[in-house]
Design a protein around this motif. Sequence first.
Motif, PDB file in Angstrom:
ATOM      1  N   UNK A  36      50.884  25.995  33.900  1.00 29.16           N
ATOM      2  CA  UNK A  36      50.156  25.555  32.706  1.00 29.16           C
ATOM      3  C   UNK A  36      50.522  26.401  31.480  1.00 29.16           C
ATOM      4  N   UNK A  37      50.746  27.695  31.684  1.00 29.23           N
ATOM      5  CA  UNK A  37      51.100  28.556  30.554  1.00 29.23           C
ATOM      6  C   UNK A  37      52.481  28.204  30.021  1.00 29.23           C
ATOM      7  N   UNK A  43      45.098  35.820  50.075  1.00 31.44           N
ATOM      8  CA  UNK A  43      46.335  36.087  49.332  1.00 31.44           C
ATOM      9  C   UNK A  43      47.030  34.787  48.965  1.00 31.44           C
ATOM     10  N   UNK A  44      47.007  33.811  49.868  1.00 34.89           N
ATOM     11  CA  UNK A  44      47.598  32.508  49.583  1.00 34.89           C
ATOM     12  C   UNK A  44      46.906  31.843  48.396  1.00 34.89           C
ATOM     13  N   UNK A  50      48.608  30.864  44.896  1.00 35.21           N
ATOM     14  CA  UNK A  50      48.527  29.474  44.427  1.00 35.21           C
ATOM     15  C   UNK A  50      47.956  29.411  43.008  1.00 35.21           C
ATOM     16  N   UNK A  51      46.871  30.150  42.764  1.00 34.18           N
ATOM     17  CA  UNK A  51      46.285  30.185  41.415  1.00 34.18           C
ATOM     18  C   UNK A  51      47.287  30.787  40.434  1.00 34.18           C
ATOM     19  N   UNK A  52      48.012  31.813  40.877  1.00 33.10           N
ATOM     20  CA  UNK A  52      49.002  32.445  40.009  1.00 33.10           C
ATOM     21  C   UNK A  52      50.087  31.467  39.581  1.00 33.10           C
ATOM     22  N   UNK A  76      47.555  37.452  38.976  1.00 31.95           N
ATOM     23  CA  UNK A  76      47.301  36.449  37.926  1.00 31.95           C
ATOM     24  C   UNK A  76      47.848  36.890  36.580  1.00 31.95           C
ATOM     25  N   UNK A  77      47.642  38.151  36.224  1.00 31.92           N
ATOM     26  CA  UNK A  77      48.149  38.628  34.935  1.00 31.92           C
ATOM     27  C   UNK A  77      49.672  38.664  34.914  1.00 31.92           C
ATOM     28  N   UNK A  78      50.268  39.031  36.038  1.00 34.94           N
ATOM     29  CA  UNK A  78      51.734  38.993  36.124  1.00 34.94           C
ATOM     30  C   UNK A  78      52.231  37.569  35.949  1.00 34.94           C
ATOM     31  N   UNK A  79      51.541  36.622  36.563  1.00 38.38           N
ATOM     32  CA  UNK A  79      51.941  35.210  36.467  1.00 38.38           C
ATOM     33  C   UNK A  79      51.770  34.671  35.044  1.00 38.38           C
ATOM     34  N   UNK A  80      50.734  35.096  34.349  1.00 35.61           N
ATOM     35  CA  UNK A  80      50.552  34.664  32.956  1.00 35.61           C
ATOM     36  C   UNK A  80      51.697  35.195  32.105  1.00 35.61           C
TER      37      UNK A  80
END
Length: 436
Positions: A65-66, A52-53, A57-59, A360-364
């Motif tokens: 970057x986005x 999960x961490x 982190x990737x998120x 990830x999609x939420x973060x994008x």
Amino acid sequence: MKELINNLKGDKGIWSFVMLLALISFMPVFSASTNLVYVIGKGSTIGYLVKHLVHIFIGFALIYFVHKVPYHYYRALSKIAMPIVALLLLFTFMQGTVIGGANASRWIKVPFIGVTFQTSALAMIVLMVYVARYLAKIEDKPFTFKSSFFELWIPVFIILALILPANFSTAALMFAMVCMLVFVGKYPMRYLAMIIGIGVTGLTLFVLFAIAFPKAMPNRVDTWMSRIERFTTDVPNEDDYQIEKAKIAIATGQVYGLGPGKSVQKNFLPQSSSDFIFAIIVEEYGLVGGLAVLLLYLMLFFRFLVSAHKTNSLFGKLLIVGLGFPIIFQALINMGVAVELLPVTGQTLPLISSGGSSIWMTCIAIGIIISVTKKEEEVAQELAEKEERDAALKQIIDEHILREKQEEEAQATDVEEPSYSIKDKGKNPMSAVMGK
């Protein structure tokens, strides 16, 4: 670290609430993972926590970057990405992955990495940006229902049709969010009413076809149809078990909860770390913890409203509304399912539930929203600097004009003042002038 924080541009309120939600997620995910470890016998609690961490982190790397990309670039990218997303959804639908005997055709496995990915989450982002692009393009321009139907609604219906059989709740949420977005974008109400009518008719025909030819449809159709039937009637269903365990967890939590890691129902509740994590939060942290999480989402929603109001361009406003509001509505749906206000949908709790593609999609989506607010801050800063330069220039000009005026007055005084000779020194000035 200080330099990294200084490089974070955009709305600081959105950054803060997103970080708080991400931090809150660690304890519930760590606690709920015991269901997978000790009941199912898969992995370790530390392993799930580290996983999960890594997802978080990737998120946040994606957000960083986005948000650095100027948001108007996404206008063109959405048009390119729509056919790509349609192909991905078609592949996802056709490959028919089966997990535990149940159809899971909303997931695909990324080659060489082995990570499963939910393509409908990506489709949600691309579709909302595409709709925002179209609405911004027709702003203050005449158009007909026919032209908008072919350019806007046919791509929308294609995407929804590819998602609907495997994931009814996501398709319904996407259609509702698209309708909300076009309403905000001042799409004519009579046209929108016609589209809603077409959508309801299409869904009815799809359900009738699925009932008439059950073998022609994936078994996910039976799943969401039975969920609706269970919610509207008293017919026993496997979802009863999940709802009952979630309600027991919420009732056990009372006001202050049992304490971190002390949940009992996490050992009996399926999907306790994803779809029903809100029930675990309430059981461990009580009504106070549940309301705190709800308040954070509502405050994030308020920041979205403020940011949309501050944005000058219609495309920027629609991006914030189209990408931000679904995050909040998804959270409310997840909470509503846990307390049996809504039928079981499979929607995760954004930024809190475990799961890579969801985070990830939420973060994008959040990264694009922050990119809009960053641009508005840059515009406001440029405007403030311009006003400061104009004020400084005005001050210089005023000082120059005042100095010239003073010099002119001094010269005029010199011309009017009488002159005296040395021999007139000590005499009456008037007599010297009169020659006396």
